[in-house]
Design an enzyme around this catalytic site. Structure first.
Site, PDB file in Angstrom:
ATOM      1  N   GLY A  82       0.821  -1.202   0.000  1.00 20.66           N
ATOM      2  CA  GLY A  82       0.000   0.000   0.000  1.00 20.66           C
ATOM      3  C   GLY A  82       0.865   1.267   0.000  1.00 20.66           C
ATOM      4  N   SER A 176       5.087  -5.327  -3.049  1.00 21.90           N
ATOM      5  CA  SER A 176       4.932  -3.883  -3.139  1.00 21.90           C
ATOM      6  C   SER A 176       5.522  -3.186  -1.907  1.00 21.90           C
ATOM      7  CB  SER A 176       3.450  -3.531  -3.329  1.00 21.90           C
ATOM      8  OG  SER A 176       3.291  -2.176  -3.637  1.00 21.90           O
ATOM      9  N   TYR A 177       4.719  -2.456  -1.139  1.00 20.77           N
ATOM     10  CA  TYR A 177       5.257  -1.782   0.043  1.00 20.77           C
ATOM     11  C   TYR A 177       5.644  -2.764   1.139  1.00 20.77           C
ATOM     12  CZ  TYR A 177       6.241   1.981   3.254  1.00 20.77           C
ATOM     13  OH  TYR A 177       6.899   2.851   4.103  1.00 20.77           O
ATOM     14  N   ASP A 373       5.610  -5.045 -14.828  1.00 22.72           N
ATOM     15  CA  ASP A 373       5.295  -3.944 -13.918  1.00 22.72           C
ATOM     16  C   ASP A 373       6.129  -2.718 -14.259  1.00 22.72           C
ATOM     17  OD1 ASP A 373       4.709  -2.313 -11.779  1.00 22.72           O
ATOM     18  OD2 ASP A 373       5.836  -3.492 -10.324  1.00 22.72           O
ATOM     19  N   HIS A 430       2.636  -6.634 -11.306  1.00 21.73           N
ATOM     20  CA  HIS A 430       3.077  -6.257  -9.966  1.00 21.73           C
ATOM     21  C   HIS A 430       2.596  -7.287  -8.944  1.00 21.73           C
ATOM     22  CE1 HIS A 430       4.299  -3.403  -6.855  1.00 21.73           C
ATOM     23  NE2 HIS A 430       3.142  -3.615  -6.258  1.00 21.73           N
TER      24      HIS A 430
END
Length: 473
Positions: A82, A176-177, A373, A430
């Protein structure tokens, strides 16, 4: 003096009582059946772990046992990124959980990761999904340090609830994060000297270093034909993506950077998914876990609108009841939190040094990238991992080569020493397990087992492709 026999009897009674208490705790979270799910033989659990009694802060989890032989398979924690987005909605129901929503029912995911492990999905930090804080002031400013500490407290309490997993091989994974969440949690586990049997971490398309990761976007978009030569020049030398990313959260986007950003957006258009530049989009798709970084939409390849289906499913009252979940302080479950204010300055904290520390501690580290991505391109990630290996003086133990899923190339792999490796997943977005579920499962399985990824065999490569393509014009 008490006799030894009496002490033994009392100890046995106490142990039995404790077992009954532990069993009742886990049974309270046991899912009988999710609405519309097909019959399965494995057990599922979901519910809350309170991590702060005073503030009444609780994190929601969903846990699925391995399909077969759960007592002999490892435990894997999955964290979405996020920051502030749901592992339940993205990881569990859109990527590699046992089921995916389709209309009013759930269909079996034949590439679910619980084929290989017992998988624990955590909605973190509080304010994400069903996780909550009764004291809403907590949401005012949450950062990486708070998230890591809360996740560690969660794990301690969760292992108390499920003590049979305390000595199991334990892996932390995410995307991701979670390039921040995962290594920071693993590092805190080592620092805290808690007795978790941590074996390794795996992070997909991770944010590791702000400038390198984000500035790789210009060349990636240009090389895939999404922007012109002139726009590439502007996006590289006039105002790059890291500058834009710094300015947007503070509302200080300069006219020059605004112009470059508009130029890039205009050429890409509204119907290309930056998180998978080669695939079609769901025209009615909801915002995804990647909203903070970019808009993510889904591909026809699996289920173009799986996130929209998931959103509807998790907002059904009968589903929330079956999951032992509730809405606290919000009116609906969402993929990404609308109440949580994350310290966006944390995006600029490089986590590459933490990866190095984990490698030195003997924790296996796999960094992987879906190669379609454009927001966190594999080119930047590969550069960062390669640079870390050089800095640590690690020798290349597996030279850069293709790996195979069946008879097709699944991606490329390079390994450094015994504990660090980088891999790509060919054709993946991603959210790699969403768009390339079978290839992602192969990568996941070999990582857990500590085995090399499959190589080509003499029967794998078609005759027409056996010659070096560089020599063919």
């Amino acid at each position: 003096m008490l006799s030894q026999a009496w002490i033994l009897i009392m100890a046995t009674i106490y142990a039995t009582q404790m077992c009954l208490i532990v069993e009742s705790l886990s049974d309270a979270h046991k899912i009988k059946s999710l609405p519309g799910q097909p019959h399965v033989s494995f057990q599922q659990f979901a519910g809350y772990i309170t991590i702060d009694e005073k503030e009444k802060r609780a994190l929601f989890y969903y846990f699925v046992e391995a399909e077969t032989h759960p007592t002999s398979k490892p435990l894997v924690l999955w964290l979405n990124g996020g920051p502030g987005c749901s592992s339940l909605g993205a990881g569990a129901f859109s990527e590699h959980g046992p089921f995916k929503p389709r209309g009013d029912v759930l269909v079996k995911n034949y590439y679910s990761w619980n084929q290989e492990a017992n998988v624990l999905y955590l909605e973190s930090p509080a304010g994400v999904g069903f996780s909550y804080s009764a004291n809403k002031s907590f949401y005012a400013l949450v950062n990486d340090k708070i998230t890591a500490q809360d996740n560690l407290v969660f794990l301690k309490h969760w292992f108390d609830k499920f003590p049979e997993y305390k000595n199991r091989d334990f892996f932390i994974t995410g995307e991701s994060y979670a390039g921040h969440y995962v290594p920071q949690l693993a590092h805190l586990i080592i620092q805290s000297k808690v007795k978790f049997n941590l074996k390794g971490i795996a992070i997909g398309n991770p944010l590791l270093e702000f400038n390198t990761d984000f500035n790789g976007r210009a060349e990636y978009l240009w090389s895939h034909g999404l922007i012109s030569d002139a726009t590439f020049e502007a996006f590289t030398y006039v105002c790059n993506y890291s500058q834009i990313r710094r300015q947007i959260p503070t509302g200080s986007l300069t006219p020059v950077c605004s112009g470059v950003s508009d130029q890039v957006s205009r050429e890409i258009g509204d119907f290309i998914d930056g998180y998978d530049v080669t695939l079609d989009v769901c025209l009615s798709s909801l915002d995804s876990q990647s909203k903070v970084l970019n808009q993510l939409k889904d591909s026809k390849k699996v289920d173009v609108c799986v996130q929209e289906e998931t959103f509807k499913y998790l907002n059904r009252k009968d589903v929330q009841k079956a999951l032992n979940g509730q809405l606290v302080g919000v009116t609906k479950w969402t993929f990404c939190s609308a109440v949580l204010h994350y310290d966006m300055q944390n995006l600029e904290i490089p986590t590459v040094p933490i990866l190095g520390s984990l490698v030195k501690s003997g924790v296996r580290v796999l960094v992987y990238s879906g190669d379609q991505d454009s927001v966190i391109p594999f080119t930047g990630t590969r550069t960062l991992v390669n640079g870390l290996a050089k800095e640590m003086g690690l020798n290349t133990t597996v030279p850069y080569r293709a790996w195979f899923e069946g008879k097709q190339v699944g991606g490329w792999i390079q390994a450094y020493g015994d504990f660090l490796s980088f891999a790509t997943i060919r054709g993946a977005s991603h959210e790699a397990p969403f768009s390339q579920p079978e290839r992602s499962l192969v990568l996941f399985n070999t990582f857990l087992r500590g085995k090399p990824l499959p190589e080509a065999t003499s029967s794998t490569v078609p005759t027409k492709l056996s010659n070096n393509p560089i020599n063919n014009i």
